[in-house]
Design a protein around this motif. Sequence first.
Motif, PDB file in Angstrom:
ATOM      1  N   GLU A   1       0.952  -1.668  -0.495  1.00  0.00           N
ATOM      2  CA  GLU A   1      -0.018   0.095   0.131  1.00  0.00           C
ATOM      3  C   GLU A   1       0.875   1.455  -0.238  1.00  0.00           C
ATOM      4  OE1 GLU A   1      -3.066   0.692   3.064  1.00  0.00           O
ATOM      5  OE2 GLU A   1      -4.517   1.204   2.031  1.00  0.00           O
TER       6      GLU A   1
ATOM      7  N   GLY B   1      -5.938   3.443  -0.756  1.00  0.00           N
ATOM      8  CA  GLY B   1      -6.982   2.662  -1.549  1.00  0.00           C
ATOM      9  C   GLY B   1      -5.428   2.672  -2.285  1.00  0.00           C
TER      10      GLY B   1
ATOM     11  N   ILE C   1      -8.095   1.067  -5.004  1.00  0.00           N
ATOM     12  CA  ILE C   1      -9.189   0.365  -4.976  1.00  0.00           C
ATOM     13  C   ILE C   1     -10.409   1.167  -4.247  1.00  0.00           C
ATOM     14  CG2 ILE C   1      -9.879  -1.470  -2.453  1.00  0.00           C
ATOM     15  CD1 ILE C   1      -7.525  -3.117  -3.124  1.00  0.00           C
ATOM     16  N   THR C   2     -11.195   1.465  -4.275  1.00  0.00           N
ATOM     17  CA  THR C   2     -12.286   3.203  -4.469  1.00  0.00           C
ATOM     18  C   THR C   2     -13.397   1.856  -3.644  1.00  0.00           C
ATOM     19  OG1 THR C   2     -13.426   3.111  -6.434  1.00  0.00           O
ATOM     20  CG2 THR C   2     -11.302   4.150  -5.975  1.00  0.00           C
ATOM     21  N   ASN C   3     -14.116   2.503  -3.008  1.00  0.00           N
ATOM     22  CA  ASN C   3     -16.138   1.614  -2.384  1.00  0.00           C
ATOM     23  C   ASN C   3     -16.628   1.604  -3.773  1.00  0.00           C
ATOM     24  OD1 ASN C   3     -16.942   4.610  -3.286  1.00  0.00           O
ATOM     25  ND2 ASN C   3     -16.918   4.937  -1.008  1.00  0.00           N
ATOM     26  N   GLN C   4     -15.926   2.083  -5.005  1.00  0.00           N
ATOM     27  CA  GLN C   4     -17.033   2.304  -6.494  1.00  0.00           C
ATOM     28  C   GLN C   4     -16.282   1.211  -7.775  1.00  0.00           C
ATOM     29  OE1 GLN C   4     -19.826   4.241  -7.470  1.00  0.00           O
ATOM     30  NE2 GLN C   4     -20.062   4.655  -5.079  1.00  0.00           N
TER      31      GLN C   4
ATOM     32  N   VAL D   1     -12.201  -1.647  -8.679  1.00  0.00           N
ATOM     33  CA  VAL D   1     -10.999  -0.895  -8.605  1.00  0.00           C
ATOM     34  C   VAL D   1     -10.245  -1.354 -10.184  1.00  0.00           C
ATOM     35  CG1 VAL D   1      -9.146  -3.272  -7.970  1.00  0.00           C
ATOM     36  CG2 VAL D   1     -11.003  -3.388  -6.823  1.00  0.00           C
TER      37      VAL D   1
ATOM     38  N   ILE E   1      -6.174  -8.704  -4.532  1.00  0.00           N
ATOM     39  CA  ILE E   1      -7.146  -7.926  -4.513  1.00  0.00           C
ATOM     40  C   ILE E   1      -8.583  -8.305  -3.670  1.00  0.00           C
ATOM     41  CG2 ILE E   1      -8.895  -6.115  -6.134  1.00  0.00           C
ATOM     42  CD1 ILE E   1      -6.489  -7.093  -8.223  1.00  0.00           C
TER      43      ILE E   1
ATOM     44  N   LEU F   1      -8.812  -7.665  -0.280  1.00  0.00           N
ATOM     45  CA  LEU F   1      -8.699  -6.756  -0.021  1.00  0.00           C
ATOM     46  C   LEU F   1     -10.333  -5.855  -0.629  1.00  0.00           C
ATOM     47  CD1 LEU F   1      -5.631  -5.321  -1.448  1.00  0.00           C
ATOM     48  CD2 LEU F   1      -6.350  -5.372   0.800  1.00  0.00           C
ATOM     49  N   THR F   2     -11.164  -6.545  -1.113  1.00  0.00           N
ATOM     50  CA  THR F   2     -12.239  -6.483  -1.883  1.00  0.00           C
ATOM     51  C   THR F   2     -12.818  -6.816  -2.626  1.00  0.00           C
ATOM     52  OG1 THR F   2     -13.403  -3.927  -3.377  1.00  0.00           O
ATOM     53  CG2 THR F   2     -11.388  -4.795  -3.532  1.00  0.00           C
ATOM     54  N   ASP F   3     -14.303  -6.979  -2.488  1.00  0.00           N
ATOM     55  CA  ASP F   3     -15.017  -7.605  -3.453  1.00  0.00           C
ATOM     56  C   ASP F   3     -15.390  -6.888  -4.736  1.00  0.00           C
ATOM     57  OD1 ASP F   3     -17.219  -6.419  -2.419  1.00  0.00           O
ATOM     58  OD2 ASP F   3     -17.572  -7.634  -1.264  1.00  0.00           O
ATOM     59  N   GLN F   4     -15.124  -5.757  -4.733  1.00  0.00           N
ATOM     60  CA  GLN F   4     -14.965  -4.592  -5.872  1.00  0.00           C
ATOM     61  C   GLN F   4     -15.053  -4.961  -7.199  1.00  0.00           C
ATOM     62  OE1 GLN F   4     -17.551  -1.388  -6.101  1.00  0.00           O
ATOM     63  NE2 GLN F   4     -17.769  -2.154  -3.808  1.00  0.00           N
TER      64      GLN F   4
END
Length: 283
Positions: A31, A35, A50-53, A55, A73, A76-79
């Motif tokens: 990192e 993000g 990585i964002t809340n909208q 990757v 990835i 870290l997120t499922d986006q």
Amino acid sequence: MKSILTAIAAATTLANAAFAAGDEMNPVMTELKDGIYQFHMAHYSSLVAITNQGVLVVDTNHEFRAEAMRAEIAKLTDQPVEVVYSHDHFDHSRGGQIFKDEGAEFIAQEGCVELMSRDQENRVVVPDVTYADEHRIELGDKIIDLKYFGSSGGQCQSVIQMPEDKVLMGVDWHLPRFLVSNARLNTHDYVGALNTLRRVSSELDYDTVISGHLEHSAPELLPEELAFVEALYAAVWEGLQNGKTVEELKETVKLPEFDQWLFYKENLPAHVERMAYAIWHGH
Ligand SMILES: [Zn+2]
């Protein structure tokens, strides 16, 4: 062997410790800022935002690497993921099918479509979103700008910058303290790379830098790299103007202020040759 490794480490303190350490097959997600990550493996780096909208990933660099990056990835997120290509070369652009299968969009400079369609192994997902000069991606709270400064490492090269986060990614045109071999160099547009380095240095603001091949880079390496390419250009240009052949220049051009760079001795003649032909042909 120890003395070789010591010499390599001395030459590349900042740039390339992992190269000597031989641990390049470990996937490393670092990192850099909130993000914003660098995924590094097998001598290739990807930018991962990585964002809340969603990757955004820059470069897949082979199937095995894309698979490892996908797994990192997912921790870290499922986006959903979208992919940017830095340039056309297949060693960077192959391997995106895993993301295509998830519905990812692929973004590149417009010249990449035709060039990437040439892959005889059909392992490059051809981009579906293209741009000509500049393209801004707004994803969640992140902005990613793609800029076409002409050819350099590849014909459809994007300089990647995150202007608000001051992150810069340079692929192939940014490989400091390291002289790659002829095999990696033979389509390198050295005059274009010089132009790109000049424009990046004068036009862009950044405090964090990712190199497409090195595990570590830093803003202070850019002026050093620009100085090397300027010196190479000046020496080759002068020699050509004085009627020297490329073969003569390969033997006579020396840039002693850069002789600590990795593979300077072995590969400088190839860089002289490539610069000479880039001047000769215009790319
Ligand atoms: Zn490369």
